[in-house]
Motif scaffolding. Structure first.
Motif, PDB file in Angstrom:
ATOM      1  N   UNK A 182     -47.393 -12.633  15.097  1.00 17.24           N
ATOM      2  CA  UNK A 182     -48.259 -13.562  14.369  1.00 17.24           C
ATOM      3  C   UNK A 182     -48.530 -13.067  12.947  1.00 17.24           C
ATOM      4  N   UNK A 183     -48.741 -11.778  12.795  1.00 19.00           N
ATOM      5  CA  UNK A 183     -49.010 -11.226  11.469  1.00 19.00           C
ATOM      6  C   UNK A 183     -47.813 -11.412  10.547  1.00 19.00           C
ATOM      7  N   UNK A 184     -46.613 -11.137  11.050  1.00 21.92           N
ATOM      8  CA  UNK A 184     -45.426 -11.284  10.215  1.00 21.92           C
ATOM      9  C   UNK A 184     -45.211 -12.736   9.803  1.00 21.92           C
ATOM     10  N   UNK A 185     -45.501 -13.654  10.712  1.00 20.27           N
ATOM     11  CA  UNK A 185     -45.336 -15.070  10.386  1.00 20.27           C
ATOM     12  C   UNK A 185     -46.410 -15.585   9.433  1.00 20.27           C
ATOM     13  N   UNK A 186     -47.486 -14.825   9.287  1.00 21.12           N
ATOM     14  CA  UNK A 186     -48.546 -15.237   8.356  1.00 21.12           C
ATOM     15  C   UNK A 186     -48.324 -14.707   6.950  1.00 21.12           C
ATOM     16  N   UNK A 187     -47.324 -13.829   6.793  1.00 22.45           N
ATOM     17  CA  UNK A 187     -47.120 -13.160   5.509  1.00 22.45           C
ATOM     18  C   UNK A 187     -46.414 -14.069   4.508  1.00 22.45           C
ATOM     19  N   UNK A 188     -46.840 -13.966   3.256  1.00 19.87           N
ATOM     20  CA  UNK A 188     -46.134 -14.633   2.164  1.00 19.87           C
ATOM     21  C   UNK A 188     -44.926 -13.815   1.720  1.00 19.87           C
ATOM     22  N   UNK A 189     -45.051 -12.489   1.860  1.00 18.32           N
ATOM     23  CA  UNK A 189     -44.001 -11.582   1.406  1.00 18.32           C
ATOM     24  C   UNK A 189     -43.894 -10.420   2.374  1.00 18.32           C
ATOM     25  N   UNK A 190     -42.668 -10.053   2.722  1.00 20.33           N
ATOM     26  CA  UNK A 190     -42.408  -8.870   3.540  1.00 20.33           C
ATOM     27  C   UNK A 190     -41.559  -7.913   2.726  1.00 20.33           C
ATOM     28  N   UNK A 191     -42.010  -6.671   2.621  1.00 18.43           N
ATOM     29  CA  UNK A 191     -41.296  -5.651   1.866  1.00 18.43           C
ATOM     30  C   UNK A 191     -40.498  -4.759   2.811  1.00 18.43           C
ATOM     31  N   UNK A 192     -39.207  -4.615   2.531  1.00 19.19           N
ATOM     32  CA  UNK A 192     -38.324  -3.790   3.358  1.00 19.19           C
ATOM     33  C   UNK A 192     -37.747  -2.674   2.494  1.00 19.19           C
ATOM     34  N   UNK A 193     -37.983  -1.409   2.858  1.00 18.99           N
ATOM     35  CA  UNK A 193     -37.461  -0.301   2.052  1.00 18.99           C
ATOM     36  C   UNK A 193     -35.992  -0.015   2.341  1.00 18.99           C
ATOM     37  N   UNK A 194     -35.264   0.367   1.300  1.00 26.02           N
ATOM     38  CA  UNK A 194     -33.910   0.882   1.453  1.00 26.02           C
ATOM     39  C   UNK A 194     -33.957   2.379   1.198  1.00 26.02           C
ATOM     40  N   UNK A 195     -33.325   3.143   2.087  1.00 25.01           N
ATOM     41  CA  UNK A 195     -33.410   4.602   2.011  1.00 25.01           C
ATOM     42  C   UNK A 195     -32.053   5.249   1.752  1.00 25.01           C
TER      43      UNK A 195
END
Length: 255
Positions: free
Chosen positions: A23-36
């Motif tokens: 539910x939290x992920x679906x409520x997000x306007x933006x999701x940040x994914x790191x590249x390592x």
């Protein structure tokens, strides 16, 4: 005010996500994914796979960013970590720049944000300070004990959670019959007396690549070291964890 959602995602298995996390992920306007880096591209891909499986909100944007590297050569370990966290916070701030008021930004945190993870500490460095919400997740500790079908604790005794570095430098801590060891890139169990010690070791716990080994530490030590090295060479990265016990195997409680 921006709201920052720190979402525990378990150990790489999309089925580890709680309903609250979905539910939290679906409520997000933006999701940040790191590249390592190239050798750890699988970690970003796993995060993307999780998003593809659980996000149904078409308005949610996903943005990747390059994660700064820690200066491992800094003789002052704590200062090196602080500088690294400052650099990460700056990258987050840049990625969130220009968002509308009351935007919700989510970060997918391996395991749980409270257990040997610095996401909350980094979030506290952001200026202006966002509102922070923490969504707990399944930890590698839980994944390890579930995979080996063992309880974490023995009857009436404490369990101490520590790191490989401290185990190497300080030995077995007083007052604990069991040690849960995390963040160990050097197989630090080699630096303690092995007589009478059991080990339950796991790598990539909860993932399809999962590897499990267990037994008397004296007998399993070399096999774990060799297995770990081979797995790291094959995948380019490794996440592992282990439980050490001075008690006989099976002397525990499940309730």
């Amino acid at each position: 005010m921006t709201e920052l959602l720190l979402v525990g995602i378990g150990t790489g298995n999309p089925e580890h996500l709680t309903l609250q996390a979905v539910r939290a992920l679906n409520s997000a306007d933006l999701i940040l994914i790191p590249r390592k880096g190239k050798n750890k591209a699988d970690l970003a891909e796993l995060r993307r796979t999780i998003c593809e499986e659980v996000i149904s909100n078409p308005a949610t944007q996903i943005v990747e960013f390059e994660l700064p590297k820690r200066d491992a050569d800094n003789p002052n370990y704590r200062q090196g970590v602080d500088d690294w966290h400052d650099a990460i916070a700056s990258v987050w701030a840049e990625a969130m720049d220009g968002l509308p008021d009351q935007a919700r930004v989510a970060l997918l945190v391996w395991g749980d944000p409270s257990l040997y993870d610095s996401t909350m500490r980094i979030a506290a460095r952001l200026k202006p300070a966002p509102e922070i919400s923490v969504i707990p997740g399944i930890t590698s500790m839980q994944g390890l004990t579930a995979a080996h079908k063992i309880p974490l604790n023995t009857i009436g005794t404490p369990v101490l959670i520590t790191t490989g570095r401290r185990l190497r430098e300080e030995g077995w801590p007083d007052g604990a019959d069991r040690l849960l060891v995390m963040l160990d890139g050097e197989c630090s169990f080699q630096h303690i007396p092995s007589d009478g010690v059991m080990i339950w070791w796991g790598a990539y716990v909860g993932m399809r690549e999962e590897i499990l080994l267990s037994g008397a530490l004296r007998e399993m030590m070399d096999e774990i070291v060799e297995t770990r090295a081979a797995a790291r060479a094959h995948h380019g990265w490794i996440m592992d964890i282990y439980l050490l016990s001075r008690e006989p195997e099976g002397d525990g409680e499940s309730a």
